[in-house]
Scaffold this motif. Structure first.
Motif, PDB file in Angstrom:
ATOM      1  N   GLN A  67     131.539 -30.309  16.342  1.00 27.49           N
ATOM      2  CA  GLN A  67     132.812 -29.661  16.685  1.00 27.49           C
ATOM      3  C   GLN A  67     133.704 -29.614  15.442  1.00 27.49           C
ATOM      4  O   GLN A  67     134.691 -30.339  15.331  1.00 27.49           O
ATOM      5  CB  GLN A  67     133.507 -30.415  17.827  1.00 27.49           C
ATOM      6  CG  GLN A  67     132.675 -30.469  19.096  1.00 27.49           C
ATOM      7  CD  GLN A  67     133.358 -31.255  20.203  1.00 27.49           C
ATOM      8  OE1 GLN A  67     134.564 -31.182  20.380  1.00 27.49           O
ATOM      9  NE2 GLN A  67     132.576 -32.024  20.955  1.00 27.49           N
ATOM     10  N   MET A  68     133.367 -28.746  14.493  1.00 33.05           N
ATOM     11  CA  MET A  68     134.045 -28.706  13.202  1.00 33.05           C
ATOM     12  C   MET A  68     135.197 -27.708  13.137  1.00 33.05           C
ATOM     13  O   MET A  68     135.985 -27.714  12.213  1.00 33.05           O
ATOM     14  CB  MET A  68     133.039 -28.368  12.090  1.00 33.05           C
ATOM     15  CG  MET A  68     132.052 -29.498  11.812  1.00 33.05           C
ATOM     16  SD  MET A  68     132.881 -30.972  11.199  1.00 33.05           S
ATOM     17  CE  MET A  68     133.470 -30.384   9.608  1.00 33.05           C
ATOM     18  N   GLY A  69     135.297 -26.814  14.099  1.00 27.39           N
ATOM     19  CA  GLY A  69     136.320 -25.767  14.033  1.00 27.39           C
ATOM     20  C   GLY A  69     137.715 -26.287  14.322  1.00 27.39           C
ATOM     21  O   GLY A  69     137.905 -27.338  14.935  1.00 27.39           O
ATOM     22  N   THR A  70     138.719 -25.533  13.863  1.00 26.74           N
ATOM     23  CA  THR A  70     140.104 -25.842  14.204  1.00 26.74           C
ATOM     24  C   THR A  70     140.480 -25.105  15.489  1.00 26.74           C
ATOM     25  O   THR A  70     139.733 -24.260  15.983  1.00 26.74           O
ATOM     26  CB  THR A  70     141.061 -25.424  13.077  1.00 26.74           C
ATOM     27  OG1 THR A  70     141.035 -23.992  12.960  1.00 26.74           O
ATOM     28  CG2 THR A  70     140.665 -26.050  11.750  1.00 26.74           C
ATOM     29  N   ALA A  71     141.662 -25.397  15.998  1.00 29.55           N
ATOM     30  CA  ALA A  71     142.129 -24.730  17.215  1.00 29.55           C
ATOM     31  C   ALA A  71     142.270 -23.227  17.004  1.00 29.55           C
ATOM     32  O   ALA A  71     142.153 -22.450  17.955  1.00 29.55           O
ATOM     33  CB  ALA A  71     143.460 -25.332  17.656  1.00 29.55           C
ATOM     34  N   ALA A  72     142.510 -22.812  15.753  1.00 30.72           N
ATOM     35  CA  ALA A  72     142.677 -21.379  15.470  1.00 30.72           C
ATOM     36  C   ALA A  72     141.392 -20.608  15.756  1.00 30.72           C
ATOM     37  O   ALA A  72     141.434 -19.476  16.246  1.00 30.72           O
ATOM     38  CB  ALA A  72     143.103 -21.182  14.017  1.00 30.72           C
ATOM     39  N   THR A  73     140.256 -21.210  15.457  1.00 32.75           N
ATOM     40  CA  THR A  73     138.989 -20.507  15.662  1.00 32.75           C
ATOM     41  C   THR A  73     138.676 -20.347  17.148  1.00 32.75           C
ATOM     42  O   THR A  73     137.931 -19.462  17.535  1.00 32.75           O
ATOM     43  CB  THR A  73     137.833 -21.264  14.975  1.00 32.75           C
ATOM     44  OG1 THR A  73     137.732 -22.578  15.544  1.00 32.75           O
ATOM     45  CG2 THR A  73     138.080 -21.399  13.482  1.00 32.75           C
ATOM     46  N   MET A  74     139.231 -21.219  17.974  1.00 35.46           N
ATOM     47  CA  MET A  74     138.988 -21.137  19.419  1.00 35.46           C
ATOM     48  C   MET A  74     140.018 -20.269  20.131  1.00 35.46           C
ATOM     49  O   MET A  74     139.825 -19.880  21.277  1.00 35.46           O
ATOM     50  CB  MET A  74     138.997 -22.546  20.017  1.00 35.46           C
ATOM     51  CG  MET A  74     137.781 -23.374  19.591  1.00 35.46           C
ATOM     52  SD  MET A  74     137.820 -25.046  20.262  1.00 35.46           S
ATOM     53  CE  MET A  74     138.705 -25.900  18.981  1.00 35.46           C
ATOM     54  N   GLY A  75     141.132 -19.968  19.452  1.00 37.96           N
ATOM     55  CA  GLY A  75     142.153 -19.103  20.022  1.00 37.96           C
ATOM     56  C   GLY A  75     143.134 -19.859  20.900  1.00 37.96           C
ATOM     57  O   GLY A  75     142.789 -20.865  21.522  1.00 37.96           O
ATOM     58  N   LEU A  76     144.371 -19.374  20.927  1.00 34.48           N
ATOM     59  CA  LEU A  76     145.413 -19.984  21.747  1.00 34.48           C
ATOM     60  C   LEU A  76     145.514 -19.239  23.071  1.00 34.48           C
ATOM     61  O   LEU A  76     145.526 -18.016  23.100  1.00 34.48           O
ATOM     62  CB  LEU A  76     146.760 -19.943  21.009  1.00 34.48           C
ATOM     63  CG  LEU A  76     146.794 -20.583  19.615  1.00 34.48           C
ATOM     64  CD1 LEU A  76     148.180 -20.449  19.008  1.00 34.48           C
ATOM     65  CD2 LEU A  76     146.371 -22.038  19.670  1.00 34.48           C
ATOM     66  N   ARG A  77     145.606 -19.977  24.165  1.00 38.80           N
ATOM     67  CA  ARG A  77     145.620 -19.363  25.494  1.00 38.80           C
ATOM     68  C   ARG A  77     147.012 -19.300  26.111  1.00 38.80           C
ATOM     69  O   ARG A  77     147.211 -18.634  27.111  1.00 38.80           O
ATOM     70  CB  ARG A  77     144.694 -20.141  26.430  1.00 38.80           C
ATOM     71  CG  ARG A  77     143.252 -20.188  25.966  1.00 38.80           C
ATOM     72  CD  ARG A  77     142.379 -20.941  26.980  1.00 38.80           C
ATOM     73  NE  ARG A  77     141.035 -21.149  26.471  1.00 38.80           N
ATOM     74  CZ  ARG A  77     140.674 -22.185  25.729  1.00 38.80           C
ATOM     75  NH1 ARG A  77     141.571 -23.097  25.419  1.00 38.80           N
ATOM     76  NH2 ARG A  77     139.442 -22.322  25.299  1.00 38.80           N
ATOM     77  N   GLN A  78     147.975 -20.022  25.537  1.00 32.84           N
ATOM     78  CA  GLN A  78     149.326 -20.080  26.101  1.00 32.84           C
ATOM     79  C   GLN A  78     150.320 -20.374  24.985  1.00 32.84           C
ATOM     80  O   GLN A  78     149.925 -20.564  23.833  1.00 32.84           O
ATOM     81  CB  GLN A  78     149.387 -21.181  27.168  1.00 32.84           C
ATOM     82  CG  GLN A  78     148.987 -22.555  26.641  1.00 32.84           C
ATOM     83  CD  GLN A  78     148.826 -23.583  27.742  1.00 32.84           C
ATOM     84  OE1 GLN A  78     149.360 -23.429  28.817  1.00 32.84           O
ATOM     85  NE2 GLN A  78     148.084 -24.650  27.481  1.00 32.84           N
TER      86      GLN A  78
END
Length: 738
Positions: free
Chosen positions: A303-314
């Motif tokens: 799990q190397m990605g940052t929150a930016a790579t997963m996208g913000l939902r709210q």
């Protein structure tokens, strides 16, 4: 865990096994149920107390462990200030006490504890065994659904109330949103290993990968030699190759844990030691180990990605230890409402970018990543240096009202977009905006600004992974000019070094004690002339067939301006010789940041097309006060007589010499401070886009002649508090400062 039977039977067997292993008369398990800690299994205490004894979080030693997610190891339990005796358990004869939290997803869901009749502390090996057992138990009780996670979350919020954290004001503003960690915490789903050797191989592989990453960071030439960054990387390297650390993780795997659980088990032990450290330097080193353990955990789990790579939902408040400018720009600006940093400084790159993006940032919030949980509701009020964690409904309502008032003010300012910034006595003030990103150009039309009074070209360099080439710069500047249309853009040549170092560019071979006054901006440009030549040619080609405005930063003496201008003129001559289309005209200006330049204005008059006062750097140079130093950040006021008299003298001299003068700095974006500048004769301001509305409203509400007369009186015999005195006068004159 693998045996037959229900969860109660298994837990009864667990306490028997542990008590025998550590030769303790008592071993007990408390689980979090319906908001309290319930005695669920025990060997040694009265069996009648099982499912009867219940403790609130924070109540007694067991409640203390759960509330603080902390390990206790006491040779005399009654000596602890939180000790509490429960008569139904029959525990009055036991002296020693050890307890560890049972943790699930960073929350205490129970407590495992042992007691002994004789006063003694448990050994470090025994405590580590308790922690291993607690990790296994967390999976058992979760799978058996012995706790209600939703109940845990709501009870935590109710018991703790709203935490108010404070920090350093980096970018003003208010925001409401839900906590998202820049580097999301790894959720450990499985703690018990099926194949110990396979888990060991995963850890070895992760260690190799992590060490390679640290070696690459340490060996990169662009970091330079010496300095704090080298010390940090060497500390990381020391921990990465520490055999004791890797041995403890392997021992945890030997006990039957998965790779992730083993790393987490050792981390828990590290956190326990951190709480016992009084030495701040040693505590900081332990924080480095914590960060490195998080890196290892992310590698081993994939799990190397940052929150930016997963996208913000709210609507999101981003939480991080620190953040780079490029990392900030990866986030969806529609969802990102604010940022909270455990570190951060006023002059950090991310602060500069966030200010341009109008994203509030609160920095230096201690232990925020330990206090805030993923998806917690947060209220961020940087104006008051406050972050509210898990606020009550009444707090949310009050905060929402504040935000609505702010939005109403912004809406009122939007209505001024097409109105001229003209004073009541008929003087037209020029209001430009500061920019540095391609996205900033849209603010020209939204604010109704006259143009770009300061385009910070270094932003393109700050967010890049390597030095931007000529073609990339050319496209960028052409896009900016296209977006500006008929409105002027003043490009400041790259201002790097000092408080804005580039990781891929070593500006100075020596460590600078005070980089803000050192090798930076034009000083670098004139020495590394290839850098300036590429930028000059890119700007000239981008402005082909148009007017080009260029401004040089950090000018101290006339010869520096002459040399910088010569670089541009030589590139202009080269392009003409190649029959390339060039700008219709080039206007050359300078920034007055170094006070020495003010003593040379008579020499500069025939050379300059315009002059811009940079109040941020000018203030720190005049007062010998580094603006990145938190102790000095608020010490010196822009409305100090020293600053106002200096700017007033420059304004009068520029007027006499026919030099077009403006101010481009934060001072011009604050209504009261801008009022003072207008009173000193300044008629051109370049400010943040968010400041255009308030400044325009202020301009349209004043009589400029009256302001000038009052400033003259104020500075002839300055009061002890010029800011308060000017504010009171402005209020009497009904000048709009709100």
């Amino acid at each position: 865990m693998a045996s037959a039977g229900n969860a109660q039977t298994k837990l009864n067997h667990v306490v028997e096994t542990i008590a025998e292993a550590v030769s303790s008369e008592v071993c007990s398990i408390y689980l979090r149920r319906e908001g309290v800690l319930e005695l669920y299994a025990t060997r040694g205490l009265n069996q009648e107390a099982v499912h009867v004894t219940k403790l609130a979080f924070g109540e007694g030693l067991t409640g203390y462990i759960a509330k603080n997610v902390e390990t206790l190891n006491l040779d005399e339990a009654a000596s602890h200030p939180d000790f509490q005796y429960r008569p139904e358990t029959g525990e009055e004869k036991f002296h020693s006490f050890a307890g560890v939290p049972i943790i699930r997803n960073q929350q205490a869901v129970g407590v495992l504890c042992a007691q002994h009749i004789e006063p003694r502390k448990y050994s470090e090996e025994e405590i580590e065994s308790f922690q291993t057992a607690a990790m296994v138990l967390s999976e058992l009780i979760s799978n058996a659904e012995l706790i209600d996670v939703e109940s845990v979350d709501t009870t935590e919020a109710r018991n703790n109330g709203a935490d108010r954290l404070s920090g350093l004001q980096l970018v003003k503003g208010k925001a409401s949103g839900f906590a998202v960690f820049h580097q999301p915490r790894v959720k450990i789903e499985h703690t018990v290993a099926e194949d110990t050797e396979a888990e060991r191989h995963r850890v070895y592989s992760a260690f190799d990968k992590m060490r390679d990453q640290i070696d690459q960071m340490t060996n990169q030439a662009e970091f330079g030699v010496g300095g704090e960054h080298e010390e940090v990387l060497q500390t990381y390297k020391m921990f990465a190759y520490d055999e004791g650390w890797s041995r403890r993780i392997n021992e945890a795997i030997d006990s039957g844990l998965t790779a992730e659980a083993a790393i987490e088990r050792v981390q828990q032990h590290t956190r326990m030691r951190m709480r016992q450290i009084d030495d701040p330097l040693l505590a900081e080193r332990m924080h480095d180990l914590e960060d490195l353990a998080n890196r290892l955990l992310r590698i081993v789990s994939g799990q190397m990605g940052t929150a930016a790579t997963m996208g913000l939902r709210q609507d999101t408040i981003l939480v991080a230890r620190n953040l780079g400018p490029a990392e900030l720009l990866e986030y969806d600006r529609r969802r990102l409402k604010g940022v909270v940093l455990e570190e951060g400084s006023l002059t950090a790159h991310v602060t500069i970018i966030a200010r341009a993006m109008d994203i509030p940032i609160l920095g230096q919030v201690k232990n925020v990543r330990q206090i805030v949980r993923e998806n917690d509701h947060l209220l961020l009020n940087v104006d008051d240096n406050a972050l509210f964690v898990r606020p009550s409904p009444s707090m949310e309502d009050a905060f929402e009202t504040q935000i609505e008032l702010t939005q109403k003010k912004r809406a009122a300012y939007t209505e001024l977009k097409d109105k001229e910034p003209v004073t009541k006595d008929g003087t037209r003030i020029t209001l430009n905006i500061n920019a540095g990103l391609r996205d900033d150009m849209g603010m020209l039309n939204l604010t109704g600004a006259d143009g770009i009074g300061l385009f910070r070209t270094e932003f393109q360099f700050l967010v890049a992974a390597k030095m931007p080439g000529r073609s990339g710069q050319l496209r960028f500047y052409r896009d900016v000019l296209d977006a500006a249309g008929d409105k002027p853009v003043i490009f400041r040549t790259v201002d790097i070094g000092g408080d804005k170092p580039l990781p891929y560019f070593q500006a100075s071979e020596v460590k600078e004690e005070n980089p803000a006054m050192g090798w930076r901006a034009l000083r670098i440009g004139l020495e590394r002339d290839a850098l300036m030549k590429v930028q000059a040619r890119s700007l000239i080609e981008a402005a082909a067939g148009r007017k080009l405005n260029v401004m040089f930063p950090m000018i101290a003496e006339p010869w520096e301006f002459d040399e910088a201008k010569a670089v541009f003129e030589k590139q202009l001559e080269f392009l003409r010789s190649r029959k390339k289309q060039v700008p219709l005209s080039i206007r050359y200006g300078a920034m007055l940041e170094v006070p020495a330049l003010a003593e040379c204005l008579d020499q500069m008059a025939s050379r300059l097309d315009f002059l811009s006062i940079g109040t941020n750097d000018l203030t720190q140079f005049l007062f010998a006060a580094d603006r990145s130093n938190p102790k000095l950040a608020e010490r010196f006021d822009w409305l100090s007589p020293a600053i106002l008299r200096f700017i007033g003298r420059v304004s009068r001299q520029a007027d006499d010499l026919g030099i077009e003068l403006s101010v481009c700095g934060e001072m011009g974006g604050r209504p009261l401070d801008a009022l003072a500048l207008l009173g000193l004769g300044i008629k051109r301001l370049s400010i943040t886009p968010a400041s255009v509305g308030p400044i325009k409203a202020m301009v349209r509400s004043l009589d400029l002649t009256a302001v000038k007369n009052h400033l003259q009186t104020l500075l002839s015999d300055p009061p002890s508090d010029p800011r308060t005195a000017l504010r009171q006068w402005a209020k009497q004159q009904h000048i709009d400062l709100d």
